[in-house]
Write a protein that holds these residues in place. Structure first.
Motif, mmCIF file in Angstrom:
data_model
loop_
_atom_site.group_PDB
_atom_site.id
_atom_site.type_symbol
_atom_site.label_atom_id
_atom_site.label_comp_id
_atom_site.label_asym_id
_atom_site.label_seq_id
_atom_site.Cartn_x
_atom_site.Cartn_y
_atom_site.Cartn_z
ATOM 1 N N GLU A 108 0.853 -1.189 0.000
ATOM 2 C CA GLU A 108 0.000 0.000 0.000
ATOM 3 C C GLU A 108 0.887 1.237 0.000
ATOM 4 N N TYR A 109 0.628 2.146 -0.942
ATOM 5 C CA TYR A 109 1.442 3.352 -1.075
ATOM 6 C C TYR A 109 0.543 4.575 -0.991
ATOM 7 N N ALA A 110 0.902 5.505 -0.119
ATOM 8 C CA ALA A 110 0.116 6.721 0.072
ATOM 9 C C ALA A 110 0.533 7.754 -0.977
ATOM 10 N N VAL A 111 -0.297 7.942 -1.986
ATOM 11 C CA VAL A 111 -0.015 8.941 -3.016
ATOM 12 C C VAL A 111 -0.406 10.333 -2.545
ATOM 13 N N ALA A 112 -1.273 10.400 -1.532
ATOM 14 C CA ALA A 112 -1.713 11.649 -0.908
ATOM 15 C C ALA A 112 -2.096 11.301 0.523
ATOM 16 N N PRO A 113 -2.302 12.303 1.393
ATOM 17 C CA PRO A 113 -2.602 11.994 2.794
ATOM 18 C C PRO A 113 -3.725 10.986 3.009
ATOM 19 N N LYS A 114 -4.754 10.988 2.189
ATOM 20 C CA LYS A 114 -5.887 10.071 2.386
ATOM 21 C C LYS A 114 -6.110 9.118 1.216
ATOM 22 N N TRP A 115 -5.271 9.171 0.198
ATOM 23 C CA TRP A 115 -5.421 8.317 -0.978
ATOM 24 C C TRP A 115 -4.335 7.252 -0.971
ATOM 25 N N LYS A 116 -4.756 5.971 -1.132
ATOM 26 C CA LYS A 116 -3.831 4.843 -1.091
ATOM 27 C C LYS A 116 -3.908 4.024 -2.381
ATOM 28 N N LEU A 117 -2.741 3.771 -2.956
ATOM 29 C CA LEU A 117 -2.622 2.855 -4.086
ATOM 30 C C LEU A 117 -2.332 1.468 -3.532
ATOM 31 N N GLN A 118 -3.126 0.465 -3.958
ATOM 32 C CA GLN A 118 -3.027 -0.872 -3.381
ATOM 33 C C GLN A 118 -2.700 -1.900 -4.454
ATOM 34 N N ALA A 119 -1.864 -2.867 -4.092
ATOM 35 C CA ALA A 119 -1.543 -3.994 -4.963
ATOM 36 C C ALA A 119 -1.515 -5.260 -4.126
ATOM 37 N N ASN A 120 -2.166 -6.310 -4.602
ATOM 38 C CA ASN A 120 -2.250 -7.575 -3.867
ATOM 39 C C ASN A 120 -2.022 -8.751 -4.797
ATOM 40 N N LEU A 121 -1.300 -9.728 -4.297
ATOM 41 C CA LEU A 121 -1.039 -10.965 -5.031
ATOM 42 C C LEU A 121 -1.258 -12.138 -4.088
ATOM 43 N N ALA A 122 -2.038 -13.136 -4.540
ATOM 44 C CA ALA A 122 -2.297 -14.328 -3.728
ATOM 45 C C ALA A 122 -2.106 -15.572 -4.580
ATOM 46 N N ILE A 123 -1.489 -16.578 -3.987
ATOM 47 C CA ILE A 123 -1.307 -17.876 -4.635
ATOM 48 C C ILE A 123 -1.882 -18.936 -3.710
ATOM 49 N N SER A 124 -2.827 -19.720 -4.212
ATOM 50 C CA SER A 124 -3.472 -20.756 -3.411
ATOM 51 C C SER A 124 -3.176 -22.135 -3.990
ATOM 52 N N HIS A 125 -3.284 -23.142 -3.132
ATOM 53 C CA HIS A 125 -3.005 -24.531 -3.511
ATOM 54 C C HIS A 125 -4.079 -25.408 -2.894
ATOM 55 N N LEU A 126 -4.843 -26.093 -3.726
ATOM 56 C CA LEU A 126 -5.940 -26.927 -3.247
ATOM 57 C C LEU A 126 -5.411 -28.165 -2.529
ATOM 58 N N GLY A 127 -6.147 -28.593 -1.501
ATOM 59 C CA GLY A 127 -5.818 -29.826 -0.810
ATOM 60 C C GLY A 127 -6.150 -31.042 -1.657
ATOM 61 N N ASP A 128 -5.735 -32.220 -1.203
ATOM 62 C CA ASP A 128 -5.903 -33.447 -1.986
ATOM 63 C C ASP A 128 -7.359 -33.744 -2.307
ATOM 64 N N VAL A 129 -8.244 -33.596 -1.322
ATOM 65 C CA VAL A 129 -9.653 -33.932 -1.525
ATOM 66 C C VAL A 129 -10.273 -33.030 -2.587
ATOM 67 N N ALA A 130 -10.004 -31.734 -2.498
ATOM 68 C CA ALA A 130 -10.562 -30.797 -3.474
ATOM 69 C C ALA A 130 -9.943 -30.987 -4.857
ATOM 70 N N ALA A 131 -8.640 -31.224 -4.914
ATOM 71 C CA ALA A 131 -7.949 -31.323 -6.197
ATOM 72 C C ALA A 131 -8.378 -32.548 -6.998
#
Length: 333
Positions: free
Chosen positions: A279-302
């Motif tokens: 999260e980067y504050a471009v202004a006092p109340k404005w935030k630029l956000q970047a998110n990355l998620a990697i998931s891995h299914l369990g054996d039963v679901a896969a």
């Protein structure tokens, strides 16, 4: 990233200096007093009396207590300041562009325009109530590093057809004939200590997804600068047989209406996930956000036939991986 103990703050350094000074003066006064008593009896000079009265037993005790306090207190982290929590209403509103799977286990992806709305109200007597992407959370008990929450979450369900970029409900025409999973509400409790949080939740709806889940999350945050912050989270989710059947199972009737084979899963690990957010504050109340998620299914679901490979030549592990990438802007108030 390991947590290194921070250097003592300026306040701690000052207290240490004061304690050491007081202790050294007191010790020096005692030595001088003993020497004078040995040489001249019990009649110290006027100069020695002034030296002896410079440090009283109360001052010495304060120095000892200050040194003891500093020794027993855990080290503080850099840039941390003990402040009174902000009471009242706060929140954020924004918009994110998200690239994600069309449903959990799908080989296809879609781009979603997702609003980001979070409202939080903190009171002195009733704790904190927060409404946002994680649902409705009441932080009823907060004692030091311990937390106890009451949780209500929304399960959007799943469609057996493609959904638009403005519709948060997962869906894919690949599931045609499976029927839709209606949305439902989940309720549960959460217990946390420090960065660790465990939440157990149960579906309350008879028309939508059924079953129970348990999530365990470990989350760390670091302020890298006055404007830039980093967050890393690790989570694992267990689901019971009813939930697994709803989202990964295939009944005999569904198998006849589709190309999928019958599959009856049991309870087990649904997925594990690692996410990184900046999260980067471009202004006092404005935030630029970047998110990355990697998931891995369990054996039963896969093992579910609904879980598709990334490509025709993909390995078995290709079936297990998922996640999302999100970029957005938000205004905090």
């Amino acid at each position: 990233m390991p947590n290194f103990p921070a250097l003592p703050s300026l306040t701690q350094v000052s207290l240490i200096a004061q304690a050491a000074s007081a202790l050294s003066i007191f010790g020096g006064a005692r030595v001088r007093s003993n020497r004078i008593d040995a040489m001249e009896g019990d009649c110290p000079s006027e100069h020695d009396r002034r030296d002896n009265t410079a440090v009283t037993p109360v001052t010495a005790m304060q120095a000892v207590l200050a040194a003891t306090f500093l020794a027993l207190c855990p080290p503080v982290h850099a840039q941390s300041v003990s402040q009174e929590p902000t009471y009242g209403l706060s929140g954020r509103i924004g918009l994110n562009a998200v690239s994600m799977r069309t449903y959990e286990g799908s080989p296809n992806t879609r781009t979603l325009a997702a609003p980001d709305l979070t409202l939080s109200y903190r009171s002195r007597d009733w704790g904190t109530v927060e409404f946002g992407q994680r649902g409705l959370i009441w932080n009823a008990v907060e004692a030091g590093r311990f937390r106890f929450d009451l949780v209500a979450q929304f399960d959007p369900g799943r469609k057996d057809k493609d959904t638009s970029a403005l519709n948060p409900t997962p869906g894919d025409k690949r599931l045609a004939g499976m029927g839709s999973v209606k949305s439902s509400t989940e309720a549960g409790v959460g217990i946390g200590y420090g960065p660790v949080m465990v939440v157990a939740r149960q579906s309350l709806s008879e028309r939508g997804a059924k079953g129970a889940q348990v999530d365990m999350t470990v989350e760390h945050s670091w302020p890298l600068s006055d404007r830039l912050g980093l967050r890393v989270a690790h989570s694992a989710t267990w689901a019971n047989r009813d939930y697994m059947q709803t989202y990964f199972g295939v009944t005999a009737a569904q198998a006849q209406a589709t190309q999928f084979s019958v599959y009856t899963p049991k309870s087990g690990l649904r997925k594990v996930e690692v996410s990184v957010g900046a999260e980067y504050a471009v202004a006092p109340k404005w935030k630029l956000q970047a998110n990355l998620a990697i998931s891995h299914l369990g054996d039963v679901a896969a093992k579910s036939p609904l879980v598709g490979r990334l490509g025709t030549k993909g390995s078995d592990d290709d079936r297990r991986f998922g996640g999302f990438v999100a970029l957005g802007m938000a205004y905090e108030f």
